[in-house]
Design a protein around this motif. Structure first.
Motif, short mmCIF file in Angstrom:
data_model
loop_
_atom_site.label_atom_id
_atom_site.label_comp_id
_atom_site.label_asym_id
_atom_site.label_seq_id
_atom_site.Cartn_x
_atom_site.Cartn_y
_atom_site.Cartn_z
N ALA A 98 0.84 -1.21 0.00
CA ALA A 98 0.00 0.00 0.00
C ALA A 98 0.87 1.25 0.00
CB ALA A 98 -0.92 0.00 1.22
N ILE A 99 1.97 1.22 0.72
CA ILE A 99 2.89 2.36 0.73
C ILE A 99 3.51 2.55 -0.65
CG2 ILE A 99 5.09 3.20 1.64
CD1 ILE A 99 4.29 1.94 4.34
N VAL A 100 3.88 1.44 -1.30
CA VAL A 100 4.42 1.52 -2.66
C VAL A 100 3.41 2.17 -3.60
CG1 VAL A 100 5.15 0.15 -4.65
CG2 VAL A 100 6.01 -0.42 -2.38
N ALA A 101 2.15 1.71 -3.52
CA ALA A 101 1.10 2.29 -4.36
C ALA A 101 0.90 3.77 -4.04
CB ALA A 101 -0.20 1.52 -4.16
N TYR A 102 0.94 4.11 -2.77
CA TYR A 102 0.73 5.49 -2.31
C TYR A 102 1.85 6.41 -2.81
CZ TYR A 102 0.08 9.25 1.16
OH TYR A 102 -0.12 10.45 1.78
N VAL A 103 3.09 5.95 -2.66
CA VAL A 103 4.24 6.75 -3.12
C VAL A 103 4.21 6.91 -4.63
CG1 VAL A 103 6.76 6.77 -3.32
CG2 VAL A 103 5.69 6.16 -1.14
N THR A 104 3.82 5.84 -5.34
CA THR A 104 3.74 5.93 -6.80
C THR A 104 2.66 6.92 -7.22
OG1 THR A 104 4.39 3.60 -6.95
CG2 THR A 104 3.41 4.58 -8.91
N PHE A 105 1.55 6.91 -6.52
CA PHE A 105 0.46 7.85 -6.80
C PHE A 105 0.92 9.30 -6.62
CE2 PHE A 105 -2.57 10.28 -4.07
CZ PHE A 105 -3.35 10.81 -5.08
N ILE A 106 1.58 9.60 -5.50
CA ILE A 106 2.04 10.96 -5.24
C ILE A 106 3.15 11.35 -6.22
CG2 ILE A 106 3.20 12.45 -3.55
CD1 ILE A 106 1.69 10.98 -1.38
N TYR A 107 4.07 10.44 -6.48
CA TYR A 107 5.14 10.71 -7.44
C TYR A 107 4.56 11.04 -8.82
CZ TYR A 107 8.59 9.58 -11.02
OH TYR A 107 9.39 9.61 -12.13
N SER A 108 3.56 10.28 -9.23
CA SER A 108 2.94 10.49 -10.55
C SER A 108 2.34 11.89 -10.65
CB SER A 108 1.86 9.45 -10.81
OG SER A 108 2.36 8.14 -10.66
N GLY A 109 1.64 12.30 -9.58
CA GLY A 109 1.00 13.60 -9.60
C GLY A 109 1.99 14.74 -9.60
N ILE A 110 3.03 14.61 -8.77
CA ILE A 110 4.04 15.67 -8.70
C ILE A 110 4.82 15.75 -10.01
CG2 ILE A 110 6.16 16.40 -7.53
CD1 ILE A 110 5.00 15.26 -4.96
N LYS A 111 5.14 14.59 -10.59
CA LYS A 111 5.88 14.56 -11.85
C LYS A 111 5.06 15.20 -12.97
CE LYS A 111 9.40 12.88 -14.32
NZ LYS A 111 10.82 13.22 -14.09
N LYS A 112 3.75 14.93 -12.96
CA LYS A 112 2.89 15.45 -14.01
C LYS A 112 2.68 16.95 -13.88
CE LYS A 112 -0.35 15.22 -17.27
NZ LYS A 112 -0.11 14.81 -18.66
N SER A 113 2.44 17.39 -12.63
CA SER A 113 2.14 18.81 -12.42
C SER A 113 2.69 19.24 -11.06
CB SER A 113 0.62 19.04 -12.48
OG SER A 113 0.31 20.39 -12.35
N PRO A 114 3.98 19.58 -11.00
CA PRO A 114 4.62 19.88 -9.71
C PRO A 114 3.94 20.99 -8.93
CG PRO A 114 6.26 19.69 -11.46
CD PRO A 114 4.92 19.69 -12.13
N GLY A 115 3.44 21.99 -9.62
CA GLY A 115 2.88 23.13 -8.91
C GLY A 115 1.43 23.01 -8.53
N ASN A 116 0.71 22.10 -9.16
CA ASN A 116 -0.74 22.07 -8.97
C ASN A 116 -1.28 20.78 -8.36
OD1 ASN A 116 -1.14 24.67 -10.07
ND2 ASN A 116 -1.01 23.82 -12.15
N PHE A 117 -0.46 19.75 -8.21
CA PHE A 117 -0.98 18.46 -7.78
C PHE A 117 -1.69 18.56 -6.43
CE2 PHE A 117 -0.12 14.52 -5.29
CZ PHE A 117 -1.06 13.71 -5.91
#
Length: 274
Positions: free
Chosen positions: A143-162
């Motif tokens: 679950a932590i792996v999935a959670y970190v991947t989710f946050i990483y994906s959002g920040i990578k896609k849109s660092p300022g707005n995620f």
């Protein structure tokens, strides 16, 4: 009798007929076995940890054998491996994320699916007798792996707005953010990893306890009960065997649900509004 002998190996017996006799219901203590190797060291291993290591080696060997000599005209082993990999690639990764992002996140989705499936299916393998994802460590780590991947994906896609768009959804009147923002924070950044962990954990715990209950009751009715009570052993055996087949389905479904929810969370993180 051969079928019964197989079924009795599907679960860890909870009867001690030789010493105490009688019927003993399943206990949660079965998920906390004594150490077998390296006791008292940081590398201490109990039965559950040993099974995890065995199943991980089995997974690595199977995929290595299935992919080591890839051919245009696949062998039977290569075909089975490709079917397994394509199931996750087509039905989860690319279906949710599209071909580009699907291939990008395919390794992590693939790893989650087959790890959970392998660790769930041990619940019905004779002499293993317990789903090794039924202790909180493994579901929590995944679950932590999935959670970190989710946050990483959002920040990578849109660092300022995620985080802004996650906590302050567009179109909501600003006074309502006092109510909406805490709810969004709790549901997005707290509840998701918790529900991923508990869904997998509790399904595997309940499945194991039910199998133990029915097969230990079968043993009791057939070998300890008297007279007409022995007939109940047939009923508990039939129900236990049916639950064994159902547990195979649950093992697959829990791997699928965990993986597809991970994909959904990644998809939400990559959404245009972020």
């Amino acid at each position: 009798m051969a079928l019964f002998a197989f079924a009795t190996h599907l679960v860890t017996p909870v009867l001690n007929t030789a010493e105490e006799g009688g019927f003993h219901p399943p206990s949660i203590d079965e998920f906390f076995p004594d150490a077998l190797l390296f006791e008292g060291t940081p590398f201490e291993m109990n039965r559950i940890m040993i099974i995890r290591v065995i199943m991980m080696v089995v997974l690595l060997v199977l995929f290595w054998l299935g992919t080591r000599k890839m051919r245009v005209v696949p062998t039977r082993g290569q075909s089975l491996t490709e079917m397994a990999l394509d199931f996750v690639r087509v039905n989860i990764a690319e279906d949710l994320l599209g071909k580009v992002d699907g291939r990008r996140f395919l390794p992590i989705l693939m790893s989650i699916f087959f790890t959970i499936l392998a660790f769930n299916i041990t619940g019905i393998i004779p002499f293993f007798n317990i789903g090794v994802s039924a202790t909180i460590g493994l579901p929590l780590v995944l679950a932590i792996v999935a959670y970190v991947t989710f946050i990483y994906s959002g920040i990578k896609k849109s660092p300022g707005n995620f985080f802004k768009n996650s906590l302050f959804p567009a179109g909501v009147p600003w006074p309502l953010y006092i109510i909406v923002t805490p709810i969004e924070f709790f549901s997005t950044f707290v509840l998701r990893p918790v529900t991923l962990t508990l869904r997998l954990l509790m399904n595997m715990i309940v499945g194991h306890l039910l199998l133990v209950l029915f097969f230990s009751a079968t043993w009791f009715f057939l070998f300890e009960a008297d007279g007409i009570m022995k007939a109940f052993g047939v009923g508990t055996f039939v129900v236990g065997f049916a639950f064994t087949l159902f547990e195979i389905l649950v093992a697959f479904l829990q791997a699928y649900i965990f993986t597809i929810l991970t994909g959904v969370y990644i998809q939400l993180a990559l959404a245009e509004e972020h």
